[in-house]
Design an enzyme around this catalytic site. Structure first.
Site, PDB file in Angstrom:
ATOM      1  N   GLY A 124       5.967   7.642   0.680  1.00 21.74           N
ATOM      2  CA  GLY A 124       6.939   8.025   1.707  1.00 21.74           C
ATOM      3  C   GLY A 124       7.821   6.850   2.098  1.00 21.74           C
ATOM      4  O   GLY A 124       9.055   6.904   1.956  1.00 21.74           O
ATOM      5  N   LYS A 125       7.200   5.766   2.547  1.00 21.78           N
ATOM      6  CA  LYS A 125       8.011   4.614   2.978  1.00 21.78           C
ATOM      7  C   LYS A 125       8.673   3.960   1.779  1.00 21.78           C
ATOM      8  O   LYS A 125       9.811   3.489   1.858  1.00 21.78           O
ATOM      9  CB  LYS A 125       7.152   3.625   3.762  1.00 21.78           C
ATOM     10  CG  LYS A 125       6.703   4.213   5.080  1.00 21.78           C
ATOM     11  CD  LYS A 125       5.846   3.286   5.889  1.00 21.78           C
ATOM     12  CE  LYS A 125       5.226   4.030   7.058  1.00 21.78           C
ATOM     13  NZ  LYS A 125       4.231   5.070   6.643  1.00 21.78           N
ATOM     14  N   ASP A 160       1.567  -1.033   4.935  1.00 19.18           N
ATOM     15  CA  ASP A 160       1.231   0.219   5.629  1.00 19.18           C
ATOM     16  C   ASP A 160      -0.250   0.431   5.354  1.00 19.18           C
ATOM     17  O   ASP A 160      -0.635   1.053   4.361  1.00 19.18           O
ATOM     18  CB  ASP A 160       2.095   1.358   5.060  1.00 19.18           C
ATOM     19  CG  ASP A 160       1.941   2.649   5.829  1.00 19.18           C
ATOM     20  OD1 ASP A 160       1.372   2.631   6.930  1.00 19.18           O
ATOM     21  OD2 ASP A 160       2.398   3.692   5.315  1.00 19.18           O
ATOM     22  N   CYS A 216      -0.874   4.242  10.885  1.00 20.40           N
ATOM     23  CA  CYS A 216      -0.673   5.535  11.547  1.00 20.40           C
ATOM     24  C   CYS A 216      -1.906   5.823  12.387  1.00 20.40           C
ATOM     25  O   CYS A 216      -2.389   6.950  12.447  1.00 20.40           O
ATOM     26  CB  CYS A 216      -0.345   6.654  10.570  1.00 20.40           C
ATOM     27  SG  CYS A 216      -1.657   7.040   9.440  1.00 20.40           S
ATOM     28  N   ASP A 234      -4.749  -4.084  -6.473  1.00 15.95           N
ATOM     29  CA  ASP A 234      -5.502  -4.279  -5.235  1.00 15.95           C
ATOM     30  C   ASP A 234      -4.794  -5.367  -4.431  1.00 15.95           C
ATOM     31  O   ASP A 234      -4.709  -6.518  -4.870  1.00 15.95           O
ATOM     32  CB  ASP A 234      -6.930  -4.696  -5.591  1.00 15.95           C
ATOM     33  CG  ASP A 234      -7.788  -4.906  -4.350  1.00 15.95           C
ATOM     34  OD1 ASP A 234      -7.240  -5.008  -3.232  1.00 15.95           O
ATOM     35  OD2 ASP A 234      -9.019  -4.970  -4.501  1.00 15.95           O
ATOM     36  N   CYS A 281       0.885  -1.172   0.000  1.00 20.36           N
ATOM     37  CA  CYS A 281       0.000   0.000   0.000  1.00 20.36           C
ATOM     38  C   CYS A 281       0.920   1.218   0.000  1.00 20.36           C
ATOM     39  O   CYS A 281       1.096   1.887   1.002  1.00 20.36           O
ATOM     40  CB  CYS A 281      -0.881  -0.003   1.242  1.00 20.36           C
ATOM     41  SG  CYS A 281      -2.026  -1.379   1.305  1.00 20.36           S
ATOM     42  N   ALA A 282       1.513   1.498  -1.135  1.00 18.82           N
ATOM     43  CA  ALA A 282       2.693   2.371  -1.167  1.00 18.82           C
ATOM     44  C   ALA A 282       2.376   3.853  -1.321  1.00 18.82           C
ATOM     45  O   ALA A 282       3.190   4.697  -0.964  1.00 18.82           O
ATOM     46  CB  ALA A 282       3.627   1.934  -2.290  1.00 18.82           C
ATOM     47  N   GLY A 283       1.218   4.190  -1.902  1.00 22.96           N
ATOM     48  CA  GLY A 283       0.945   5.600  -2.207  1.00 22.96           C
ATOM     49  C   GLY A 283       0.785   6.433  -0.951  1.00 22.96           C
ATOM     50  O   GLY A 283       0.240   5.937   0.030  1.00 22.96           O
ATOM     51  N   PRO A 284       1.269   7.648  -0.906  1.00 19.75           N
ATOM     52  CA  PRO A 284       1.933   8.400  -1.970  1.00 19.75           C
ATOM     53  C   PRO A 284       3.440   8.127  -2.079  1.00 19.75           C
ATOM     54  O   PRO A 284       4.110   8.753  -2.879  1.00 19.75           O
ATOM     55  CB  PRO A 284       1.680   9.853  -1.575  1.00 19.75           C
ATOM     56  CG  PRO A 284       1.610   9.815  -0.075  1.00 19.75           C
ATOM     57  CD  PRO A 284       0.998   8.491   0.270  1.00 19.75           C
TER      58      PRO A 284
HETATM   59  C1  LIG Z   1      -1.545   4.659   4.899  1.00 17.96           C
HETATM   60  S1  LIG Z   1      -1.575   4.891   3.188  1.00 17.96           S
HETATM   61  C2  LIG Z   1       0.052   4.367   2.738  1.00 17.96           C
HETATM   62  C3  LIG Z   1       1.097   5.432   2.958  1.00 17.96           C
HETATM   63  C4  LIG Z   1       2.422   5.080   2.296  1.00 17.96           C
HETATM   64  N1  LIG Z   1       2.894   3.776   2.685  1.00 17.96           N
HETATM   65  C5  LIG Z   1       3.484   6.115   2.592  1.00 17.96           C
HETATM   66  O1  LIG Z   1       4.344   5.871   3.437  1.00 17.96           O
HETATM   67  O2  LIG Z   1       3.464   7.167   1.939  1.00 17.96           O
HETATM   68  C6  LIG Z   1      -2.533   3.543   2.667  1.00 17.96           C
HETATM   69  C7  LIG Z   1      -2.597   3.358   1.165  1.00 17.96           C
HETATM   70  O3  LIG Z   1      -3.278   2.135   0.934  1.00 17.96           O
HETATM   71  C8  LIG Z   1      -3.928   2.226  -0.303  1.00 17.96           C
HETATM   72  N2  LIG Z   1      -4.893   1.129  -0.367  1.00 17.96           N
HETATM   73  C9  LIG Z   1      -6.133   1.060   0.152  1.00 17.96           C
HETATM   74  N3  LIG Z   1      -6.698  -0.107  -0.118  1.00 17.96           N
HETATM   75  C10 LIG Z   1      -5.785  -0.828  -0.827  1.00 17.96           C
HETATM   76  C11 LIG Z   1      -5.779  -2.114  -1.415  1.00 17.96           C
HETATM   77  N4  LIG Z   1      -6.850  -2.916  -1.324  1.00 17.96           N
HETATM   78  N5  LIG Z   1      -4.682  -2.512  -2.079  1.00 17.96           N
HETATM   79  C12 LIG Z   1      -3.607  -1.696  -2.192  1.00 17.96           C
HETATM   80  N6  LIG Z   1      -3.567  -0.461  -1.673  1.00 17.96           N
HETATM   81  C13 LIG Z   1      -4.636  -0.034  -0.994  1.00 17.96           C
HETATM   82  C14 LIG Z   1      -4.501   3.613  -0.275  1.00 17.96           C
HETATM   83  O4  LIG Z   1      -4.783   4.055  -1.579  1.00 17.96           O
HETATM   84  C15 LIG Z   1      -3.383   4.404   0.388  1.00 17.96           C
HETATM   85  O5  LIG Z   1      -2.559   4.993  -0.570  1.00 17.96           O
END
Ligand SMILES: C[S@@+](CC[C@H](N)C(=O)[O-])C[C@H]1O[C@@H](n2cnc3c(N)ncnc32)[C@H](O)[C@@H]1O
Length: 472
Positions: free
Chosen positions: A300-301, A359, A412, A342, A295-298
């Protein structure tokens, strides 16, 4: 913006306190028109209420567009952020000074009065200047009739200090601790209860945590290893971070003006966010080739993981379910493959990865410092759906990793339903729970283990949860 309950005196920037007409602190111009800083703060509050705007995204753009800089920009920011954070407290006080409850007051008028209450109770702006500047604002932006209401309420508010008002409007601590903390620290009651559970029930610690949520966070930077050094950030004006070997804090100035940040060799990143990513990279594994950030967006990690992976000759795959969030990961990484996917129905083969970062999407209750209005927008009814998704994603992360590989589950949010309740369900035959504290020896006060919790009031970071598993 609908309100709940309220908060305590932030120790961050106060109003300029400048006296006399026309200065940014007094806010009065000779024409009796509201000044640029208060107009901007007011417009931001209306945008938050009417358009669900994110204050931290909109305000910088609004200030830039209007050419508001220096002390006026600082005043606009303090007024807008302070009022949005504190409006739970302020609405209780307004209710005590008014013949109608805040929810029956026209929202544009209520926002202007809230701004006035903030100036009266939490800034050094002289009371007469706070009242008259607010009346000017109401007269010009709402209308002459409502200015009488604002005048009457603000004159009553001005008659007492914040502490005196809290003694009147907050329930007694010994009778209703959550109610008291909610009003005194301007948080919705359900969040007070969730945070109190997360810190183990201690009322004083809950109060310290709520107070820390009302502080403006320092600007934390990460020097992505192999691409930038902490020394380079220090020579650009930053100070070394307390715990992260790649971290630094920028006491003043715009991080975007630092060349390394502009070149994505460094970035703005909370220190706890850096440390939980580093913990994942530190667990020994017998093959260290394929990494996944699920779950990488945006990004940071992913930006930090990508830099460490490059140093080790490992490959990072970064995924996010949302295309626009996955695209942002391109900007933070160099060598990573980025996909829109997904995580609950992944395109990758099971048993592929040596390290997996999950994350997970969460309520974000650990990052309330960053978005002044966020606490009023979160809805406890979202929790069952989120925790269902968190469980599915954790199950998928454990499938993605090969036997002997490592999974980091991060949120978080410190909410127990999103943290221990999720990770405790992993059956012991699937994965061994690692003591995550062992991989963060530089950070004190991480709790009784095996999972790690960072806290704003203890570490000066976001509240962040980390559990580490080794797949069997
Ligand atoms: C907490 S944020 C991640 C922050 C990111 N790791 C960072 O450090 O910038 C959670 C992310 O999970 C994504 N997300 C939600 N459901 C998901 C899924 N089923 N599969 C993959 N990503 C998903 C969201 O779009 C969101 O970008």
């Amino acid at each position: 913006m609908t309100r709940q309950h309220s908060g305590r005196r932030p120790t961050g920037r106060q109003g300029s306190g400048k006296q006399g007409s026309g200065g940014p602190g007094s806010g009065r111009q000779r024409s009796g028109r509201p000044d640029a800083a208060r107009n901007a703060a007011y417009d931001l509050m209306r945008a938050v209420d009417e358009r669900d705007a994110y204050a931290n995204l909109l305000l910088p753009a609004l200030l830039r567009k209007r050419g508001i800089v220096g002390r006026d920009a600082a005043l606009a920011t303090e007024l807008a952020y302070g009022t949005l954070r504190g409006l739970g407290t302020y609405d209780e006080i307004i209710a005590a000074c008014s013949d109608r409850p805040p929810e029956h007051v026209d929202p544009p008028l209520l926002d202007a009065v809230r701004l006035g209450v903030h100036q009266l109770l939490r800034t050094r702006i002289p009371p007469h200047a706070a009242v008259s500047a607010t009346i000017d604002l109401v007269r010009h932006r709402v209308g002459p009739g409502p200015s009488r209401y604002a005048n009457a309420v603000l004159r009553k508010v001005a008659g007492r200090t914040l502490e005196e008002w809290l003694a009147i409007v907050a329930p007694p601590l010994d009778e209703d601790a959550a109610g008291h903390l909610a009003v005194a620290h301007s948080h919705p009651r359900w969040i007070v209860n969730a945070l109190r559970d997360a810190v183990g029930g201690d009322v004083d610690e809950t109060a310290a945590l709520l107070a820390a949520d009302n502080e403006r966070p320092r600007v934390a930077l990460v020097a992505r290893p192999g691409r930038c050094s902490v020394d380079e950030l220090i020579s650009a004006g930053a100070e070394p971070a307390a715990y992260s070997p790649y971290g630094a804090y920028l006491p003043e100035g715009d991080p975007a003006s630092i060349p390394a940040v502009g070149e994505a060799r460094a970035a703005v990143q909370d220190e706890a966010s850096q440390l939980v990513a580093l913990a994942l990279t530190r667990v020994p594994v017998d093959r260290d080739r394929d990494w996944l950030d699920m779950c990488a967006g945006p990004g940071g990690k992913a930006g930090l993981l990508d830099a460490v992976a490059e140093q080790r000759g490992a490959r990072l795959l970064a995924a996010d379910v949302q295309y626009h969030r996955a695209r942002l990961v391109w900007g933070t990484t160099r060598g990573a493959a980025v996909v829109t996917a997904d995580g609950t129905r992944p395109p990758w083969r099971p048993g592929t990865f040596d390290r997996v970062m999950l994350d997970a999407p969460c309520t974000g209750l650990g990052a309330l410092r960053r978005r002044p209005e966020a606490r009023w927008r979160r809805d406890p009814r979202s929790i069952p759906e989120l925790t269902r998704l968190q469980r599915l994603l954790l199950d998928s992360a454990l499938r993605a990793v090969r036997p002997g590989g490592v999974v980091a589950y991060v949120t978080c949010s410190p909410h127990l339903a999103e943290t221990t309740a999720v990770v405790d369900e992993v059956p012991p035959e699937r994965a061994e729970v690692l003591d995550a504290r062992e991989f963060l020896p530089e950070a004190p006060g991480l709790g009784g283990g095996p999972h790690v919790r960072f806290w704003p009031h203890r570490h000066g970071t976001d509240a962040m949860f980390l559990a580490l598993f080794r797949a069997k």
